[in-house]
Design an enzyme around this catalytic site. Structure first.
Site, PDB file in Angstrom:
ATOM      1  N   PHE A  72      -8.440 -20.472  11.345  1.00  0.00           N
ATOM      2  CA  PHE A  72      -7.184 -21.155  11.044  1.00  0.00           C
ATOM      3  C   PHE A  72      -6.128 -20.050  10.866  1.00  0.00           C
ATOM      4  CE2 PHE A  72      -4.220 -23.667   8.561  1.00  0.00           C
ATOM      5  CZ  PHE A  72      -4.467 -24.972   8.950  1.00  0.00           C
ATOM      6  N   ASP A 103     -13.495 -19.037   3.262  1.00  0.00           N
ATOM      7  CA  ASP A 103     -12.501 -20.097   3.166  1.00  0.00           C
ATOM      8  C   ASP A 103     -13.240 -21.424   3.327  1.00  0.00           C
ATOM      9  OD1 ASP A 103     -10.595 -22.059   3.652  1.00  0.00           O
ATOM     10  OD2 ASP A 103      -9.255 -20.701   4.722  1.00  0.00           O
ATOM     11  N   TYR A 151      -6.828 -31.155  -0.519  1.00  0.00           N
ATOM     12  CA  TYR A 151      -6.252 -32.371   0.057  1.00  0.00           C
ATOM     13  C   TYR A 151      -7.031 -32.886   1.259  1.00  0.00           C
ATOM     14  CZ  TYR A 151      -3.970 -28.559   2.681  1.00  0.00           C
ATOM     15  OH  TYR A 151      -3.725 -27.415   3.383  1.00  0.00           O
ATOM     16  N   LYS A 152      -8.129 -32.204   1.633  1.00  0.00           N
ATOM     17  CA  LYS A 152      -8.939 -32.661   2.761  1.00  0.00           C
ATOM     18  C   LYS A 152     -10.062 -33.559   2.213  1.00  0.00           C
ATOM     19  CE  LYS A 152      -7.303 -28.809   5.497  1.00  0.00           C
ATOM     20  NZ  LYS A 152      -7.485 -27.421   5.921  1.00  0.00           N
ATOM     21  N   ARG A 212     -10.157 -34.403  17.141  1.00  0.00           N
ATOM     22  CA  ARG A 212     -11.018 -34.241  15.967  1.00  0.00           C
ATOM     23  C   ARG A 212     -11.216 -35.597  15.316  1.00  0.00           C
ATOM     24  NH1 ARG A 212      -9.029 -29.685  11.948  1.00  0.00           N
ATOM     25  NH2 ARG A 212      -7.372 -31.213  11.739  1.00  0.00           N
TER      26      ARG A 212
HETATM   27  C1  LIG Z   1      -6.401 -26.589   5.824  1.00  0.00           C
HETATM   28  C2  LIG Z   1      -6.661 -25.134   5.874  1.00  0.00           C
HETATM   29  C3  LIG Z   1      -5.752 -24.213   5.328  1.00  0.00           C
HETATM   30  C4  LIG Z   1      -4.466 -24.701   4.713  1.00  0.00           C
HETATM   31  O1  LIG Z   1      -3.794 -23.751   3.956  1.00  0.00           O
HETATM   32  P1  LIG Z   1      -2.715 -24.196   2.860  1.00  0.00           P
HETATM   33  O2  LIG Z   1      -2.341 -22.922   2.234  1.00  0.00           O
HETATM   34  O3  LIG Z   1      -3.393 -25.166   1.944  1.00  0.00           O
HETATM   35  O4  LIG Z   1      -1.576 -24.861   3.564  1.00  0.00           O
HETATM   36  C5  LIG Z   1      -6.075 -22.869   5.370  1.00  0.00           C
HETATM   37  N1  LIG Z   1      -7.212 -22.435   5.961  1.00  0.00           N
HETATM   38  C6  LIG Z   1      -8.101 -23.300   6.510  1.00  0.00           C
HETATM   39  C7  LIG Z   1      -9.360 -22.792   7.130  1.00  0.00           C
HETATM   40  C8  LIG Z   1      -7.849 -24.658   6.491  1.00  0.00           C
HETATM   41  O5  LIG Z   1      -8.725 -25.519   7.023  1.00  0.00           O
END
Ligand SMILES: *Cc1c(COP(=O)(O)O)cnc(C)c1O
Length: 444
Positions: A147, A229, A254-255, A404
């Protein structure tokens, strides 16, 4: 913890006894009637019937909303006294949430705290651990399917230490554009200056689940630190961070945790590292006993709480408290088992009904290599995802060819998975997706 099933690195597959069920929608209904978590869906409200995007944003639940309303009421009736007199006291809110998060990641309560966001937590943890590494060992190993925000943050932390990211951020390359081989990660550890490995638990696009135990063990054998992460796994895959001796981890809420848009994130720091000075120090990470002495010298809390920066954002924390009650009531092991059954079922239906239209599965099929969502690949993925949304199925599109689909176990049932596959087959059969724009713009 020995009876954990389907955990990362765990070779025991959790069983979906396919043969026991009938075919067609009847088979889906039979699965639903055997589902011990089915009633949890009554706690959630989704804008569409087929809400299959819980790995991007989980929906609201009655309990999350109730905890939020209570927090508003505490603000109204207690004002500043809420810091000590509310339940839980706002002053300790991040730590109290940390206690609730700890069992989900397999850590002790002091090793977890709810704070910041995934990205700020990467900044502070990666920065912190870069500062503990010797000169010449401050390279970071990541992968090329990450990500992007993870790389932005790590690059920034390298730059701030005078280290050129192009030289010190090492990328493990994917062989197939979908997955990363553990052996390639291990091989990457031998790059001359790697002192820290930072990997996702689950890849956001393909849904591959990483082998956290092996990566950590191999890293430690080389005196390399291991951080993860967990954004795409917390709340749907049980973890054992302490047992595997992981150094640190970060996540958002939030997921799969259903904490609400922009909800407070979280982090884990192995107790071995307590006392290390956080890279982004702030008064909320100060030892709580003396925080209000207002000393100009920072004394970090003897816990993961030390990595907090600012005052806890109460209204983006309170819904998480409620959402976690539901997660614990269901039990993370049962959630994982249902998740694997749902994704196995989805994969089998795609094979059976959508293969003829050019759909294929981009997610590893082995249970121990799969997170909570499934990547369906198709050259027209973008237009298909738009047509699906307009037909009441919320999924998302990821470049270049991935739809997805996330059947989140707390509120999605087997019949919905069945309906989704029938809907996609219908859209493909009728060609009606062809009236949509070819290219995405904005939030997908
Ligand atoms: C959703 C997600 C993020 C989101 O980062 P925020 O700082 O919460 O906006 C970061 N890394 C991964 C791997 C994600 O899936």
């Amino acid at each position: 913890m020995d009876d954990q099933t389907g955990c990362e690195g765990d070779q025991t597959a959790v069983g979906d006894t396919e043969t026991a069920y009938g075919t067609g929608v009847e088979g889906a209904r039979e699965r639903d009637s055997d589902d011990t978590l089915a009633e949890f869906a009554t706690h959630f409200e989704t804008p569409e019937d087929l809400y299959l995007d819980g790995n991007s944003l989980g929906p609201i639940s009655d309990v999350a909303e109730q905890r939020l309303e209570e927090a508003v009421e505490q603000w109204r009736t207690l004002g500043i006294r809420g810091w000590s007199e509310s339940e839980p006291p706002w002053f300790w809110y991040g730590e109290r949430l940390g206690e609730q998060l700890a069992p989900l990641v397999g850590a002790s309560p002091e090793e977890c705290v709810a704070t910041g966001t995934t990205t700020t937590n990467i900044h502070t943890t990666v920065g912190t651990f870069l500062d503990t590494l010797e000169e010449g060992r401050r390279g970071v190993l990541v992968n090329d399917l990450d990500f992007p925000t993870d790389h932005y943050a790590i690059r920034a932390q390298l730059r701030q230490r005078g280290l050129d990211p192009d030289e010190h951020l090492h990328l493990v390359e994917s062989r197939d554009g979908r997955t990363i081989e553990t052996e390639d990660i291990v091989a990457g550890m031998d790059e001359h200056d790697v002192g820290l490995v930072f990997m996702p638990s689950v890849l956001y696009r393909s849904g591959q689940l990483f082998d956290i135990e092996t990566i950590t063990t191999e890293a430690h054998e080389r005196d390399i630190l291991a951080g993860f992460d967990l954004a795409h796994s917390i709340g749907v895959v049980p973890h054992r961070l302490s047992e595997y001796d992981v150094d640190f981890a970060v996540w958002c809420s939030y997921k799969y945790l259903n904490g609400g848009p922009g909800a407070v994130g979280g982090l884990y720091v192995n107790e071995r590292h307590f006392g290390t000075t956080p890279a982004l120090a702030g008064w909320w990470g100060h030892d709580k006993e003396t925080q209000f002495d207002m000393n100009l010298e920072f004394t970090p809390a003897e816990s993961a709480g030390a990595w907090q920066i600012s005052t806890v954002p109460l209204f983006s924390s309170a819904p998480l408290l409620g959402a976690l009650e539901l997660t614990h009531e269901a039990g993370i092991e049962a959630i994982r088992e249902k998740s694997l059954n749902l994704t196995s079922y989805l994969i089998s239906l795609v094979d059976e009904h959508l293969d003829e239209y050019g759909c294929s599965i981009g997610t590893p099929r082995e249970h121990e290599r799969r997170g909570g969502h499934v990547a369906i690949e198709h050259p027209e993925a973008y237009r298909l995802s738009q047509a699906l949304r307009d037909s009441g199925a919320v999924v998302d599109f990821r470049q270049p060819n991935v739809i997805r689909v996330c059947p989140a176990p707390l509120y999605v049932g087997f019949e919905e998975v069945w309906e989704f596959v029938q809907l996609l087959a219908d859209i493909l059969e009728s060609d009606r997706y062809q009236s949509y724009d070819r290219e995405p713009s904005g939030v997908t």
